[in-house]
Design an enzyme around this catalytic site. Structure first.
Site, mmCIF file in Angstrom:
data_model
loop_
_atom_site.group_PDB
_atom_site.id
_atom_site.type_symbol
_atom_site.label_atom_id
_atom_site.label_comp_id
_atom_site.label_asym_id
_atom_site.label_seq_id
_atom_site.Cartn_x
_atom_site.Cartn_y
_atom_site.Cartn_z
ATOM 1 N N HIS A 178 17.657 47.793 118.113
ATOM 2 C CA HIS A 178 18.269 49.205 117.045
ATOM 3 C C HIS A 178 18.512 50.671 116.821
ATOM 4 C CE1 HIS A 178 18.131 44.978 114.886
ATOM 5 N NE2 HIS A 178 16.665 44.687 114.845
ATOM 6 N N ASP A 183 10.099 45.130 119.296
ATOM 7 C CA ASP A 183 10.846 44.853 117.487
ATOM 8 C C ASP A 183 11.310 46.000 117.631
ATOM 9 O OD1 ASP A 183 11.432 42.474 116.366
ATOM 10 O OD2 ASP A 183 10.569 44.184 114.690
ATOM 11 N N GLU A 238 10.269 50.312 106.090
ATOM 12 C CA GLU A 238 10.324 48.544 105.743
ATOM 13 C C GLU A 238 8.918 48.803 105.740
ATOM 14 O OE1 GLU A 238 11.423 44.707 108.445
ATOM 15 O OE2 GLU A 238 11.316 46.229 110.105
ATOM 16 N N ARG A 298 14.793 20.409 116.681
ATOM 17 C CA ARG A 298 14.048 19.281 117.499
ATOM 18 C C ARG A 298 14.085 18.734 116.175
ATOM 19 N NH1 ARG A 298 10.290 22.931 121.342
ATOM 20 N NH2 ARG A 298 10.999 24.782 119.594
ATOM 21 N N LYS A 323 26.971 46.442 110.805
ATOM 22 C CA LYS A 323 26.429 46.933 109.673
ATOM 23 C C LYS A 323 27.727 48.160 109.461
ATOM 24 C CE LYS A 323 21.711 46.407 108.474
ATOM 25 N NZ LYS A 323 21.603 45.213 108.116
ATOM 26 N N LYS A 353 6.189 49.273 109.370
ATOM 27 C CA LYS A 353 5.622 48.099 108.361
ATOM 28 C C LYS A 353 4.951 48.611 107.060
ATOM 29 C CE LYS A 353 7.881 44.827 110.377
ATOM 30 N NZ LYS A 353 8.978 43.446 110.159
ATOM 31 N N LYS A 394 18.410 38.623 119.245
ATOM 32 C CA LYS A 394 16.807 39.402 120.159
ATOM 33 C C LYS A 394 16.011 38.158 119.871
ATOM 34 C CE LYS A 394 15.723 42.893 116.473
ATOM 35 N NZ LYS A 394 13.884 42.546 116.490
ATOM 36 N N ASP A 451 22.497 42.631 118.533
ATOM 37 C CA ASP A 451 22.424 42.984 117.820
ATOM 38 C C ASP A 451 22.114 43.387 115.886
ATOM 39 O OD1 ASP A 451 20.738 45.424 116.967
ATOM 40 O OD2 ASP A 451 20.130 46.019 118.343
ATOM 41 N N HIS A 452 21.899 43.088 115.488
ATOM 42 C CA HIS A 452 22.984 42.628 114.073
ATOM 43 C C HIS A 452 23.648 43.998 113.259
ATOM 44 C CE1 HIS A 452 18.302 42.791 112.668
ATOM 45 N NE2 HIS A 452 19.121 42.913 111.144
#
Length: 488
Positions: free
Chosen positions: A239, A234, A215, A46, A181, A339, A147, A176-177
Site C-alpha cells: 500500500h 502488512d 487505523e 473446503r 481507490k 494500529k 496480498k 493491491d486494493h
C-alpha cells in the site's frame, strides 16, 4: 469496452473476503450493467455446500432484497464446488464443474482465477491448477493473487517463479486494493493533467512528503496472521510504496499498463536500501499498549485474541526514505502506519518550501505557513491545497485558507476499490496491478529492515498507548530534521 464472456473462479469463496468485498462488488457491477451477459461465478472452498447454500449465504451477507433484479440476475450465475486446495481429486472435480458451466453458458473458455485464500495455500493451489491443466483453455486464463505477496524478498521471488510455471506474466494480476481507490487513481490526473502542479513537483519546490496510513482499529480476529506479519510487512511494501511511487514517478509515455509500471519501478529502484547501521536512525517501530480510542477502553496488543502474550511484533512503523534521482534528491519521504491510532485516515501530504523572501512586517512573518497539498485517500476522499491569504481588515494579518475538493460534493457514490479492480482484471487491464519486478524491488527495500530487527532486541514493548500517534521516537524522527507530522 465490452467484456468478453467469462467464468470467475474464486478460491476461498466461503471466506470473509468473498462476503465482505467480492460479492458486494459483483452485485454493484451487475446493478450498473457492467458484467457481460455470458458470465458466471464458480466458488471453490473446503466448506461443505451446494449451489443453493452458496447463493443463500451470499444473499445473507450482502443484505440485498431478494426482489432485486440485479441480484436475481447474479444469483442464477453463482455455482459452488467443494474441495481441498491443490488436492488431485479436488482439482479433477473442479475441472469437471468448470467445463460443465463453461459449456452450458457458452463462456468460450475465458477463465479468471481469484485466490481469496490464506497465503500458505498459494503454492498448493498454483501447483494444483498447473498439474490439472486448468491454466490452459481454448480462451484466455488469468489469475488474481491477493496480498501478502511473500513475506520477504526470497519468498516473493519463490512465488513469482512458481506462478511463471503456470502463467505468463501478462496473465498474473497481483492485487493491491489501495490502487483501486478513486483518489489514488486521481493522482495521475492531478499531476499530469494540471500545468500548475507538474513544474513544482520536484526538489526545488517540495520540502518533504509525508504518507500516513492510520487505523483506529486493533487486529480484531486477525491476530494469528498479524503476529507473524507486523505493520511493516502488512502495509509498507504494498500500500504505502504504491502511494509513494505514484507521487514520485516521472510522466509515463502513455497510460498503457507497462508504461505506468515502468515509471513506478524506476522510483523503487531509486530508493537505496538502508544499511544495517542506518536502520535505527531512520526506522521506528512500536507496539500499542492498553488505552482509549474514540472514548472506549481497548486492550493492549498482547491481550488481543490469538496474539502471543510476549509478542515482539510491531503494530506501528515510521520510516524516512530518500528517492535518489534528479527530481527528488535530498527530499525526505516520511512514511507512517499503525494500529490503534486516534483515527482512521490515509493521507499524502506534500509540503512545499517556504517563500524565499518575506515582504511582510515582522509580526506577520511568523503567521506565514508554507503551502501544503493534502491528498485524502480515506475517509472523505478529496484534495486540499493550503494557501496563505490576508485577513479582512485594516492591518496586515495572514491566515491559511484551504482550497478544497471532496468527492462527496459531486453527489455520485464512490465505487469500492474491488469494483474497479475486479472489472479491470476481467477486461485484461493490468495498470492498477503490481508487476513481478515491482514486488521484488519493494521487498529489496524492506527485507534488510526485517533482517536487522531479527538480529536486534526489540524496544521495550508496548511503547505507545492505544489512542495516541505512536511512540515518541516517531515524532523525534521528524523533529531532528526540523519538521513534524502534519496528520493529527
Amino acid at each position: 469496452m465490452e467484456l468478453q464472456p467469462q467464468l470467475l473462479v474464486i478460491f476461498g469463496a466461503s471466506g470473509d473476503l468473498m462476503k465482505r468485498k467480492l460479492a458486494p462488488a459483483l452485485l454493484r457491477l451487475a446493478e450498473q450493467g457492467l458484467l457481460p451477459e455470458k458470465f458466471a461465478v464458480l466458488g471453490f472452498a473446503r466448506t461443505q455446500m451446494n449451489d443453493e447454500d452458496f447463493r443463500s449465504n451470499l444473499e445473507d451477507s450482502i443484505k440485498t432484497t431478494p426482489k432485486s433484479d440485479a441480484w436475481n440476475w447474479l444469483r442464477e450465475r453463482l455455482f459452488y464446488c467443494q474441495g481441498n486446495y491443490g488436492d488431485c481429486e479436488s482439482m479433477k472435480r473442479l475441472q469437471e464443474c468448470l467445463r460443465q458451466i463453461d459449456g452450458r453458458m457458452k463462456l468460450e473458455g475465458n477463465w479468471l482465477f481469484y485466490l481469496a485464500t490464506p497465503p500458505e495455500v498459494f503454492d498448493d493451489l498454483v501447483i494444483g491448477i498447473r498439474e490439472s491443466g486448468l491454466n490452459k483453455s481454448q480462451g484466455w486464463v488469468r489469475i488474481v493473487v491477493e496480498k501478502p505477496f511473500g513475506n520477504d524478498l526470497e519468498s516473493a521471488q519463490h512465488l513469482n517463479r512458481l506462478l511463471w510455471t503456470a502463467f505468463d506474466e501478462h496473465s498474473i494480476y497481483r492485487i493491491d486494493h489501495y490502487l483501486g481507490k478513486e483518489t489514488v487513481q486521481n493522482l495521475l490526473v492531478l499531476r499530469f493533467g494540471n500545468t500548475i502542479f507538474e513544474p513544482l513537483w520536484n526538489r526545488r519546490y517540495v520540502d518533504h512528503v509525508q504518507i500516513t496510513v492510520a487505523e483506529s482499529d486493533g487486529v480484531g480476529t486477525r491476530g494469528r496472521y498479524y503476529d507473524l506479519a507486523g505493520a511493516l510487512r502488512d502495509m509498507v511494501p504494498n500500500h504505502m510504496f504504491q502511494l509513494l511511487t505514484l507521487i514520485a514517478m516521472e510522466p509515463p509515455i502513455s497510460l498503457d499498463a507497462d508504461a505506468v509500471r515502468d515509471e513506478k519501478l524506476r522510483v523503487l529502484k531509486s530508493i537505496k536500501p538502508l544499511e544495517p547501521e542506518e536502520i535505527d536512525e531512520n526506522v521506528v517501530r512500536g507496539q500499542y499498549g492498553a488505552g482509549e480510542v474514540n472514548g472506549q477502553a481497548v486492550p493492549a496488543y498482547r491481550n488481543e485474541p490469538y496474539v502471543n502474550r510476549e509478542s515482539s511484533t510491531e503494530t506501528f512503523v515510521a520510516i524516512r526514505l530518500f528517492v535518489r534521482n534528479w527530481r527528488w534528491e535530498g527530499v525526505p519521504f516520511y512514511l507512517r502506519t499503525g494500529k490503534r491510532l486516534p483515527k482512521r485516515v490515509t493521507e499524502v501530504q506534500i509540503q512545499f518550501r517556504p517563500v524565499p523572501h518575506l515582504l511582510f512586517p515582522p509580526e506577520t512573518a511568523g503567521q506565514l505557513k508554507p503551502n501544503l497539498l493534502t491528498l485524502r485517500i480515506q475517509p472523505d476522499e478529496g484534495i486540499i491545497l493550503r494557501v496563505e491569504t490576508k485577513v479582512i481588515g485594516m492591518g496586515m494579518q495572514v491566515r491559511s485558507t484551504p482550497l478544497d475538493f471532496y468527492y462527496s460534493q459531486l453527489g455520485t457514490p464512490i465505487p469500492d476499490a474491488y469494483e474497479r479492480l475486479l472489472l479491470d482484471a476481467m477486461r485484461g487491464d493490468q495498470t492498477l496491478f503490481m508487476r513481478a519486478d515491482e514486488v521484488e524491488a519493494a521487498w529489496r527495500i524492506v527485507t534488510p529492515i526485517l533482517r536487522h530487527w531479527e538480529n536486534s532486541p526489540p524496544p521495550n514493548f508496548p511503547n505507545y498507548s492505544a489512542g495516541t500517534w505512536g511512540p515518541k521516537e516517531a515524532d523525534e524522527l521528524l523533529e531532528r530534521d526540523g519538521r513534524k507530522w502534519l496528520t493529527q
